[in-house]
Design an enzyme around this catalytic site. Sequence first.
Site, PDB file in Angstrom:
ATOM      1  N   HIS A 169      36.472  22.516   0.863  1.00 11.17           N
ATOM      2  CA  HIS A 169      36.982  21.279   1.457  1.00 11.17           C
ATOM      3  C   HIS A 169      38.124  20.781   0.584  1.00 11.17           C
ATOM      4  CE1 HIS A 169      36.211  16.674   2.051  1.00 11.17           C
ATOM      5  NE2 HIS A 169      37.217  17.086   2.812  1.00 11.17           N
ATOM      6  N   HIS A 259      40.673  17.766   9.404  1.00 11.38           N
ATOM      7  CA  HIS A 259      39.981  16.573   9.916  1.00 11.38           C
ATOM      8  C   HIS A 259      40.702  15.268   9.559  1.00 11.38           C
ATOM      9  CE1 HIS A 259      37.184  17.478   6.250  1.00 11.38           C
ATOM     10  NE2 HIS A 259      38.078  16.579   5.861  1.00 11.38           N
ATOM     11  N   ASN A 260      41.921  15.365   9.050  1.00 20.05           N
ATOM     12  CA  ASN A 260      42.827  14.215   8.901  1.00 20.05           C
ATOM     13  C   ASN A 260      44.188  14.658   9.434  1.00 20.05           C
ATOM     14  OD1 ASN A 260      40.786  12.919   7.498  1.00 20.05           O
ATOM     15  ND2 ASN A 260      41.924  12.601   5.631  1.00 20.05           N
ATOM     16  N   GLY A 292      27.844  18.021   4.430  1.00 21.26           N
ATOM     17  CA  GLY A 292      27.153  16.835   3.953  1.00 21.26           C
ATOM     18  C   GLY A 292      27.741  16.387   2.635  1.00 21.26           C
ATOM     19  N   HIS A 315      33.417  14.592  10.919  1.00 23.83           N
ATOM     20  CA  HIS A 315      33.923  15.532   9.918  1.00 23.83           C
ATOM     21  C   HIS A 315      32.957  15.738   8.773  1.00 23.83           C
ATOM     22  CE1 HIS A 315      34.542  12.208   7.200  1.00 23.83           C
ATOM     23  NE2 HIS A 315      35.342  12.856   6.388  1.00 23.83           N
ATOM     24  N   GLY A 316      31.893  14.966   8.706  1.00 25.75           N
ATOM     25  CA  GLY A 316      30.952  15.080   7.606  1.00 25.75           C
ATOM     26  C   GLY A 316      29.844  14.063   7.741  1.00 25.75           C
ATOM     27  N   GLY A 318      29.649  11.138   5.882  1.00 27.85           N
ATOM     28  CA  GLY A 318      30.165   9.774   5.791  1.00 27.85           C
ATOM     29  C   GLY A 318      29.467   8.969   4.704  1.00 27.85           C
TER      30      GLY A 318
END
Length: 386
Positions: A169, A259-260, A292, A315-316, A318
């Site tokens: 990531h 994811h951004n 996660g 996306h995850g 959070g």
Amino acid sequence: MTFPVTLSGTSTLMWARESEIEQEALAQLRNISALPWVHGVRVMPDVHLGKGATVGSVIAMKDAVSPNAVGVDIGCGMIGVLTSLTASDLPDDLSGLRHDIERAIPTGWYGHKSALDAGDSLWSTFDSLHAPVSKNEQRIRTQLGTLGGGNHFIELCLDDQDRVWLQLHSGSRAVGKMIADWHVSEAKGLEHNLSLPDRDLAVFLSGTAQMDAYMHDLTWAQAYAAESRAQMMRILQSVVTRHFSELDVRYEQVANVHHNYVQREHIDGEDLIVTRKGAIRATQGLYGLIPGSMGTGSYIVKGLGNPKSYFSASHGAGRTMSRTKAKKMFTAEDLIAQTAGVECRKDEGVVDEIPAAYKNLDDVIAAQSDLIEVVVRLRTILCVKG
């Protein structure tokens, strides 16, 4: 499960209950929905407070874009690779492998000693960037293929068949923030943004030089982030191959997602500009990766192509609290307990990434069963943090 709400008259659907969202994040969502250019807002189950726009939001605008609806880590995303290794191939002690990965891929503030070869396609357009980043060119070049810090990570995981996966990531490092900050500052000074309830939501309008400049720079930063992930994955694979040189290790890339980011899309019969800040695209059959927190694993998923979410998913997991609060609430001893069985850093420097500072990943996945199909659950056995 969707929870339709009306925020300032704009079409808004949420995959989280209002009672589960912090008040500051709800205020941000109200401000976003009140923007006259917004067609609709979609709120993911990992939603939490961000700058200007919440993390975990999908915003569709007509002829406008807000840089803070993308964020400063432009192009941040994930890669997931399945290997031919299984758990039985691994040593009991993974610390040597972790340290070799950390030596090969710089983390935190650090870059490579010399720039990696990224070919001509990326650097041939560097001088055309509008944001003033040229004085930092050497730093930008040497940070390509490096992890950074924060919630960025490299992991080895096992699936339910004990097959070994690699995942990482990462984002656009310093250059993404430089580009975002400069364009946000430019947008705040434009007349149509002066009366906004939150100037951090300043927008550029289509057909203007400012919008063209932002989209040009953003596209470059997204390419930089994607190339950086690819470079790191190649390095990671080479480290793993060396460690298991007696085996013929093979690799298969399964997921590679931003994811951004920003994308022009046709939604509800209209051509719109869609920003995903902490959200992945989840069209029918498209593979995605939803991680996660530190050491708690990930899900490989396939999109169901739900138009209600603008073809998006989370996306995850959070965050449930800020980094500052996590550092005050937890200690290195707590981190050791919560990452038991995972080969990783367990010191004060990464306490802000402790699993308890994040939402439960399984709950987040369950909340979006109409958006994604679970392919496999991954459990972390090694995690490299910046």
